[in-house]
Design a protein around this motif. Sequence first.
Motif, PDB file in Angstrom:
ATOM      1  N   VAL A   1       0.839  -1.200   0.000  1.00  0.00           N
ATOM      2  CA  VAL A   1       0.000   0.000   0.000  1.00  0.00           C
ATOM      3  C   VAL A   1       0.877   1.254   0.000  1.00  0.00           C
ATOM      4  CG1 VAL A   1      -1.681   1.333   1.346  1.00  0.00           C
ATOM      5  CG2 VAL A   1      -1.941  -1.139   1.135  1.00  0.00           C
ATOM      6  N   LYS A   2       1.924   1.255   0.812  1.00  0.00           N
ATOM      7  CA  LYS A   2       2.831   2.403   0.880  1.00  0.00           C
ATOM      8  C   LYS A   2       3.475   2.676  -0.472  1.00  0.00           C
ATOM      9  CE  LYS A   2       5.297   5.572   3.008  1.00  0.00           C
ATOM     10  NZ  LYS A   2       4.664   6.792   3.580  1.00  0.00           N
ATOM     11  N   ARG A   3       3.825   1.622  -1.205  1.00  0.00           N
ATOM     12  CA  ARG A   3       4.474   1.774  -2.514  1.00  0.00           C
ATOM     13  C   ARG A   3       3.475   2.011  -3.634  1.00  0.00           C
ATOM     14  NH1 ARG A   3       7.470  -2.718  -0.472  1.00  0.00           N
ATOM     15  NH2 ARG A   3       6.211  -4.117  -1.755  1.00  0.00           N
ATOM     16  N   GLY A   4       2.198   1.974  -3.332  1.00  0.00           N
ATOM     17  CA  GLY A   4       1.187   2.184  -4.353  1.00  0.00           C
ATOM     18  C   GLY A   4       0.866   0.955  -5.166  1.00  0.00           C
ATOM     19  N   GLU A   5       1.329  -0.212  -4.707  1.00  0.00           N
ATOM     20  CA  GLU A   5       1.070  -1.462  -5.434  1.00  0.00           C
ATOM     21  C   GLU A   5      -0.300  -2.052  -5.090  1.00  0.00           C
ATOM     22  OE1 GLU A   5       4.333  -4.025  -4.592  1.00  0.00           O
ATOM     23  OE2 GLU A   5       5.844  -2.572  -5.255  1.00  0.00           O
ATOM     24  N   ALA A   6      -0.898  -1.538  -4.029  1.00  0.00           N
ATOM     25  CA  ALA A   6      -2.246  -1.960  -3.626  1.00  0.00           C
ATOM     26  C   ALA A   6      -3.008  -0.723  -3.163  1.00  0.00           C
ATOM     27  CB  ALA A   6      -2.179  -3.001  -2.511  1.00  0.00           C
ATOM     28  N   ASP A   7      -4.317  -0.777  -3.261  1.00  0.00           N
ATOM     29  CA  ASP A   7      -5.155   0.363  -2.869  1.00  0.00           C
ATOM     30  C   ASP A   7      -5.607   0.301  -1.417  1.00  0.00           C
ATOM     31  OD1 ASP A   7      -5.266   1.733  -5.417  1.00  0.00           O
ATOM     32  OD2 ASP A   7      -6.468   0.040  -6.106  1.00  0.00           O
ATOM     33  N   ALA A   8      -5.596  -0.892  -0.814  1.00  0.00           N
ATOM     34  CA  ALA A   8      -6.075  -1.035   0.558  1.00  0.00           C
ATOM     35  C   ALA A   8      -5.468  -2.282   1.172  1.00  0.00           C
ATOM     36  CB  ALA A   8      -7.599  -1.112   0.593  1.00  0.00           C
ATOM     37  N   PHE A   9      -5.482  -2.322   2.498  1.00  0.00           N
ATOM     38  CA  PHE A   9      -4.969  -3.470   3.253  1.00  0.00           C
ATOM     39  C   PHE A   9      -6.079  -3.993   4.151  1.00  0.00           C
ATOM     40  CE2 PHE A   9      -2.776  -5.103   7.131  1.00  0.00           C
ATOM     41  CZ  PHE A   9      -2.077  -6.146   6.536  1.00  0.00           C
ATOM     42  N   VAL A  10      -6.321  -5.297   4.102  1.00  0.00           N
ATOM     43  CA  VAL A  10      -7.367  -5.928   4.912  1.00  0.00           C
ATOM     44  C   VAL A  10      -6.723  -6.975   5.813  1.00  0.00           C
ATOM     45  CG1 VAL A  10      -9.483  -7.312   4.860  1.00  0.00           C
ATOM     46  CG2 VAL A  10      -9.085  -5.578   3.093  1.00  0.00           C
ATOM     47  N   THR A  11      -7.039  -6.933   7.103  1.00  0.00           N
ATOM     48  CA  THR A  11      -6.470  -7.905   8.035  1.00  0.00           C
ATOM     49  C   THR A  11      -7.511  -8.378   9.032  1.00  0.00           C
ATOM     50  OG1 THR A  11      -4.794  -8.272   9.752  1.00  0.00           O
ATOM     51  CG2 THR A  11      -5.656  -6.042   9.559  1.00  0.00           C
ATOM     52  N   MET A  12      -7.403  -9.627   9.435  1.00  0.00           N
ATOM     53  CA  MET A  12      -8.218 -10.175  10.515  1.00  0.00           C
ATOM     54  C   MET A  12      -7.354 -10.380  11.756  1.00  0.00           C
ATOM     55  SD  MET A  12     -11.037 -10.337   8.912  1.00  0.00           S
ATOM     56  CE  MET A  12     -10.877  -9.508   7.340  1.00  0.00           C
ATOM     57  N   GLY A  13      -6.174  -9.771  11.753  1.00  0.00           N
ATOM     58  CA  GLY A  13      -5.239  -9.936  12.859  1.00  0.00           C
ATOM     59  C   GLY A  13      -5.530  -9.012  14.023  1.00  0.00           C
ATOM     60  N   ASN A  14      -4.611  -8.997  14.982  1.00  0.00           N
ATOM     61  CA  ASN A  14      -4.736  -8.200  16.193  1.00  0.00           C
ATOM     62  C   ASN A  14      -4.914  -6.719  15.860  1.00  0.00           C
ATOM     63  OD1 ASN A  14      -3.110  -6.468  18.343  1.00  0.00           O
ATOM     64  ND2 ASN A  14      -3.981  -8.240  19.375  1.00  0.00           N
ATOM     65  N   SER A  15      -5.928  -6.092  16.472  1.00  0.00           N
ATOM     66  CA  SER A  15      -6.228  -4.685  16.169  1.00  0.00           C
ATOM     67  C   SER A  15      -5.071  -3.762  16.543  1.00  0.00           C
ATOM     68  CB  SER A  15      -7.497  -4.244  16.907  1.00  0.00           C
ATOM     69  OG  SER A  15      -8.600  -5.008  16.490  1.00  0.00           O
ATOM     70  N   GLY A  16      -4.487  -4.003  17.732  1.00  0.00           N
ATOM     71  CA  GLY A  16      -3.361  -3.185  18.158  1.00  0.00           C
ATOM     72  C   GLY A  16      -2.170  -3.340  17.229  1.00  0.00           C
ATOM     73  N   GLY A  17      -1.946  -4.570  16.784  1.00  0.00           N
ATOM     74  CA  GLY A  17      -0.864  -4.816  15.842  1.00  0.00           C
ATOM     75  C   GLY A  17      -1.093  -4.119  14.513  1.00  0.00           C
ATOM     76  N   ALA A  18      -2.333  -4.159  14.043  1.00  0.00           N
ATOM     77  CA  ALA A  18      -2.674  -3.492  12.785  1.00  0.00           C
ATOM     78  C   ALA A  18      -2.446  -1.987  12.894  1.00  0.00           C
ATOM     79  CB  ALA A  18      -4.126  -3.780  12.408  1.00  0.00           C
TER      80      ALA A  18
ATOM     81  N   VAL B   1       1.429  -1.312  12.985  1.00  0.00           N
ATOM     82  CA  VAL B   1       2.061  -1.509  11.670  1.00  0.00           C
ATOM     83  C   VAL B   1       1.646  -0.412  10.691  1.00  0.00           C
ATOM     84  CG1 VAL B   1       2.145  -3.046   9.673  1.00  0.00           C
ATOM     85  CG2 VAL B   1       2.358  -3.983  11.959  1.00  0.00           C
ATOM     86  N   ALA B   2       0.355  -0.031  10.725  1.00  0.00           N
ATOM     87  CA  ALA B   2      -0.131   1.022   9.829  1.00  0.00           C
ATOM     88  C   ALA B   2       0.547   2.353  10.135  1.00  0.00           C
ATOM     89  CB  ALA B   2      -1.646   1.154   9.953  1.00  0.00           C
ATOM     90  N   LEU B   3       0.697   2.675  11.414  1.00  0.00           N
ATOM     91  CA  LEU B   3       1.364   3.924  11.792  1.00  0.00           C
ATOM     92  C   LEU B   3       2.826   3.909  11.371  1.00  0.00           C
ATOM     93  CD1 LEU B   3      -0.116   4.707  15.330  1.00  0.00           C
ATOM     94  CD2 LEU B   3      -0.200   6.181  13.309  1.00  0.00           C
ATOM     95  N   PHE B   4       3.482   2.765  11.572  1.00  0.00           N
ATOM     96  CA  PHE B   4       4.914   2.660  11.251  1.00  0.00           C
ATOM     97  C   PHE B   4       5.172   2.753   9.753  1.00  0.00           C
ATOM     98  CE2 PHE B   4       8.766   0.162  10.370  1.00  0.00           C
ATOM     99  CZ  PHE B   4       9.686   0.830  11.174  1.00  0.00           C
ATOM    100  N   HIS B   5       4.365   2.040   8.972  1.00  0.00           N
ATOM    101  CA  HIS B   5       4.615   1.964   7.528  1.00  0.00           C
ATOM    102  C   HIS B   5       3.923   3.065   6.724  1.00  0.00           C
ATOM    103  CE1 HIS B   5       6.932  -1.738   7.452  1.00  0.00           C
ATOM    104  NE2 HIS B   5       6.083  -2.261   8.307  1.00  0.00           N
ATOM    105  N   LEU B   6       2.710   3.436   7.119  1.00  0.00           N
ATOM    106  CA  LEU B   6       1.938   4.418   6.347  1.00  0.00           C
ATOM    107  C   LEU B   6       2.030   5.825   6.916  1.00  0.00           C
ATOM    108  CD1 LEU B   6      -1.304   2.304   5.721  1.00  0.00           C
ATOM    109  CD2 LEU B   6       0.612   2.654   4.140  1.00  0.00           C
ATOM    110  N   GLY B   7       2.140   5.917   8.229  1.00  0.00           N
ATOM    111  CA  GLY B   7       2.136   7.224   8.871  1.00  0.00           C
ATOM    112  C   GLY B   7       0.733   7.806   8.914  1.00  0.00           C
ATOM    113  N   ARG B   8       0.595   8.942   9.567  1.00  0.00           N
ATOM    114  CA  ARG B   8      -0.704   9.597   9.674  1.00  0.00           C
ATOM    115  C   ARG B   8      -0.946  10.526   8.493  1.00  0.00           C
ATOM    116  NH1 ARG B   8      -0.044  12.076  15.592  1.00  0.00           N
ATOM    117  NH2 ARG B   8       2.094  12.164  14.842  1.00  0.00           N
ATOM    118  N   LEU B   9      -2.214  10.724   8.172  1.00  0.00           N
ATOM    119  CA  LEU B   9      -2.564  11.737   7.190  1.00  0.00           C
ATOM    120  C   LEU B   9      -2.163  13.108   7.736  1.00  0.00           C
ATOM    121  CD1 LEU B   9      -6.140  10.581   6.094  1.00  0.00           C
ATOM    122  CD2 LEU B   9      -4.153  10.785   4.592  1.00  0.00           C
TER     123      LEU B   9
END
Length: 244
Positions: A1-18, A21-29
């Motif tokens: 998603v960060k590289r623009g190779e996907a439009d969205a990320f879907v996970t059924m994993g741990n909410s805190g982990g998601a 990871v989203a903050l670390f890799h994508l950052g905030r708007l």
Amino acid sequence: VKRGEADAFVTMGNSGGALAVALFHLGRLPGIKRPALSTVYPTIKGPAFVIDIGANTDCKPEYLLQFAIMGSAYAERVLGIKNPRVGIVSNGEEEGKGNFLVQETVPLLKASPLNFIGNVEGKDIPAGLADVVVADGFTGNVFIKASEGVAALILEVLEREIRARPLAMVGALLAKGAFRAVKRTLDYTEYGGGALLGVDGLVIVGHGRSNAKAVKSAVRVAKTAVEGRVLDAIRSGIATEPGK
């Protein structure tokens, strides 16, 4: 998603982990102080959107204002609700009720361009009084999990009592279609997952107990969010935030 190779990320994993990871890799708007977890909530009048449901247990008024802006954008672009009604969870519908956080947030919401309708109590949310329900993560999480427990209780007790009464079994067979509709309305798999809003990319977080139907629904939600240009709507909403 960060590289623009996907439009969205879907996970059924741990909410805190998601979230991490989203903050670390994508950052905030740009301009977003805290991302928030959200969910679609069934009401008598159709779906409502609840934000935050657990990402931020301790909040400031400006966080809740941004949650309202993001939730309103999502409700309009994904749920198709025009000019969604925004309410803040409180222990009374009258202005002036609520804890310090609620009381300090209300003036910010009133000064915003949002369609703010005021305080909503827990009973008002299933009644469909608001299209977007704003809360700190602690309050939102307790409300959502309590609702899930009550829904499961109602379905289980209803099924048990019908099976205990032979005549009721006949009525249940005649009302089978209605019971299926009720179960579908209360079934989390129909909604798939909640959006993690405020990060610079679309992230949908589903239940850890999700089955195949829930995963499919979560992918559908992500597709709708991409097509609805939710991120652009949030950017525009934050740009019009009072004081900017």
